[in-house]
Design an enzyme around this catalytic site. Structure first.
Site, PDB file in Angstrom:
ATOM      1  N   ASP A 160       0.855  -1.193   0.000  1.00 28.11           N
ATOM      2  CA  ASP A 160       0.000   0.000   0.000  1.00 28.11           C
ATOM      3  C   ASP A 160       0.887   1.237   0.000  1.00 28.11           C
ATOM      4  OD1 ASP A 160      -2.341  -1.533   0.052  1.00 28.11           O
ATOM      5  OD2 ASP A 160      -2.176  -1.785   2.226  1.00 28.11           O
ATOM      6  N   LYS A 202       0.190  -7.943  -2.393  1.00 26.06           N
ATOM      7  CA  LYS A 202      -1.140  -7.386  -2.655  1.00 26.06           C
ATOM      8  C   LYS A 202      -1.012  -5.998  -3.246  1.00 26.06           C
ATOM      9  CE  LYS A 202      -3.883  -5.479   0.554  1.00 26.06           C
ATOM     10  NZ  LYS A 202      -4.445  -4.209   0.006  1.00 26.06           N
ATOM     11  N   ASP A 249      -6.516  -6.389  -5.209  1.00 26.38           N
ATOM     12  CA  ASP A 249      -7.605  -6.228  -4.246  1.00 26.38           C
ATOM     13  C   ASP A 249      -8.393  -4.950  -4.539  1.00 26.38           C
ATOM     14  OD1 ASP A 249      -9.195  -6.696  -2.021  1.00 26.38           O
ATOM     15  OD2 ASP A 249      -7.803  -5.737  -0.631  1.00 26.38           O
ATOM     16  N   LYS A 293     -11.860  -5.019  -4.731  1.00 22.58           N
ATOM     17  CA  LYS A 293     -13.149  -5.134  -4.038  1.00 22.58           C
ATOM     18  C   LYS A 293     -14.307  -4.681  -4.938  1.00 22.58           C
ATOM     19  CE  LYS A 293     -11.177  -4.487   0.593  1.00 22.58           C
ATOM     20  NZ  LYS A 293      -9.753  -4.299   0.240  1.00 22.58           N
ATOM     21  N   ASP A 347     -20.691  -3.700  -8.187  1.00 22.39           N
ATOM     22  CA  ASP A 347     -21.481  -2.979  -9.178  1.00 22.39           C
ATOM     23  C   ASP A 347     -22.517  -3.955  -9.731  1.00 22.39           C
ATOM     24  OD1 ASP A 347     -22.366  -1.112 -11.140  1.00 22.39           O
ATOM     25  OD2 ASP A 347     -20.348  -0.299 -11.327  1.00 22.39           O
ATOM     26  N   THR A 376     -12.213  -5.659   7.855  1.00 24.44           N
ATOM     27  CA  THR A 376     -11.597  -5.808   9.179  1.00 24.44           C
ATOM     28  C   THR A 376     -11.544  -4.498   9.952  1.00 24.44           C
ATOM     29  OG1 THR A 376      -9.429  -5.611   8.109  1.00 24.44           O
ATOM     30  CG2 THR A 376     -10.214  -7.830   8.590  1.00 24.44           C
ATOM     31  N   ARG A 422      -1.601  -8.948  12.693  1.00 23.15           N
ATOM     32  CA  ARG A 422      -0.563  -8.098  13.271  1.00 23.15           C
ATOM     33  C   ARG A 422       0.350  -8.929  14.180  1.00 23.15           C
ATOM     34  NH1 ARG A 422      -1.915  -5.152   9.947  1.00 23.15           N
ATOM     35  NH2 ARG A 422      -2.558  -2.964  10.034  1.00 23.15           N
ATOM     36  N   ARG A 443       1.821  -3.003   6.813  1.00 20.40           N
ATOM     37  CA  ARG A 443       2.700  -2.047   7.480  1.00 20.40           C
ATOM     38  C   ARG A 443       3.740  -2.660   8.415  1.00 20.40           C
ATOM     39  NH1 ARG A 443      -2.452   1.761   8.625  1.00 20.40           N
ATOM     40  NH2 ARG A 443      -3.387  -0.294   8.312  1.00 20.40           N
TER      41      ARG A 443
END
Length: 253
Positions: free
Chosen positions: A31, A52, A79, A81, A84, A143, A204, A234
């Site tokens: 990310d 990802k 990813d 998501k 529609d 999440t 985590r 992260r």
């Protein structure tokens, strides 16, 4: 990893995810910017097997990032998501599969017809290109959401009940599996069977900051609960030494 166009967990043409090592079932969430993603990829190549690519990165640079990560030896979880009408989703899933995505996601709350359209589009694109079908997994409850967040949008049931409802719908629609928090992984493994893909964000390492996650677990406990794949971002990507952070997580398993 098993890819299926039928029921969740139904036998298909290639190996089940259970034949992969735990190391190869950790998905590193990139990310970040495209330049940062490539730098991280170069560092993690030969250590991690999956990465990802989320909305921010993909919308910034498009399919080129998938090709770049494939060249580094990674499988790519795209990813986006999807959510529609079925016609749009069929086309979007076909485009994602044609771009080389190995796993794509669609919101299970869009309904069985929408999810089935995603499977149809993804499989059609891969047949045309002569490539294996991607995994198609249904997003259940994010999440970042807890009981209060569900109630705020009119869903007055506990997260586990909503996840269960959507997982059954995904199974009926012929998806490869679902995405849920590790807190629901054990129940979903029992519900969906031994071969279903159960992808769990919200993982985590002990002592790591929660960030915007609400329903979390450690990597070891997520695997023990029945998750097939863990999404970790992260704690690895923002570590001073991402490779050392990744290997520390592997060692904890």
């Amino acid at each position: 990893m098993r890819r299926t166009g039928g029921e969740v967990g139904k036998d298909a043409e290639i190996m089940t995810w259970r034949e992969e090592s735990e190391r190869d079932r950790i998905i590193v969430a990139l990310d970040c910017s495209a330049d940062e993603a490539i730098v991280l990829g170069e560092k993690l190549a030969g250590h991690a097997r999956w990465v990802k690519v989320g909305m921010t990165l993909y919308y910034a640079v498009g399919p080129a990032i998938i090709r770049s990560l494939h060249k580094l030896g990674f499988k790519v979880f795209l990813d986006l998501k999807l959510h529609d009408i079925p016609h749009q989703i069929q086309g979007a899933a076909a485009s994602m599969a044609a771009a080389g995505a190995d796993l794509i996601t669609v919101h299970a709350s869009g309904g069985a017809d929408m999810m089935a359209a995603a499977v149809k589009g993804a499989h059609r694109a891969c047949r045309e290109d002569g490539r294996p079908d991607p995994l198609v997994c249904g997003i259940t409850v994010l999440t970042s959401m807890d009981q209060a967040a569900l109630e705020s949008i009119g869903i007055e049931v506990e997260p586990l009940e909503q996840v269960t409802r959507l997982a059954r719908l995904a199974q009926e629609a012929g998806l490869s599996g679902i995405v849920c928090s590790p807190q629901e992984a054990a129940a979903m493994r029992e519900l969906l069977g031994p071969d279903a893909c159960i992808v769990t964000p919200g993982v985590r390492p002990q002592g790591a900051a929660l960030g915007d996650q609400s329903r979390v677990a450690t990597p070891a406990s997520a695997f023990q609960a029945g998750a097939s794949h863990l999404v970790i971002g992260r704690p690895i990507t923002q570590a001073a030494d991402p490779v050392a952070a990744f290997e520390e997580i592997v060692a904890s398993l």
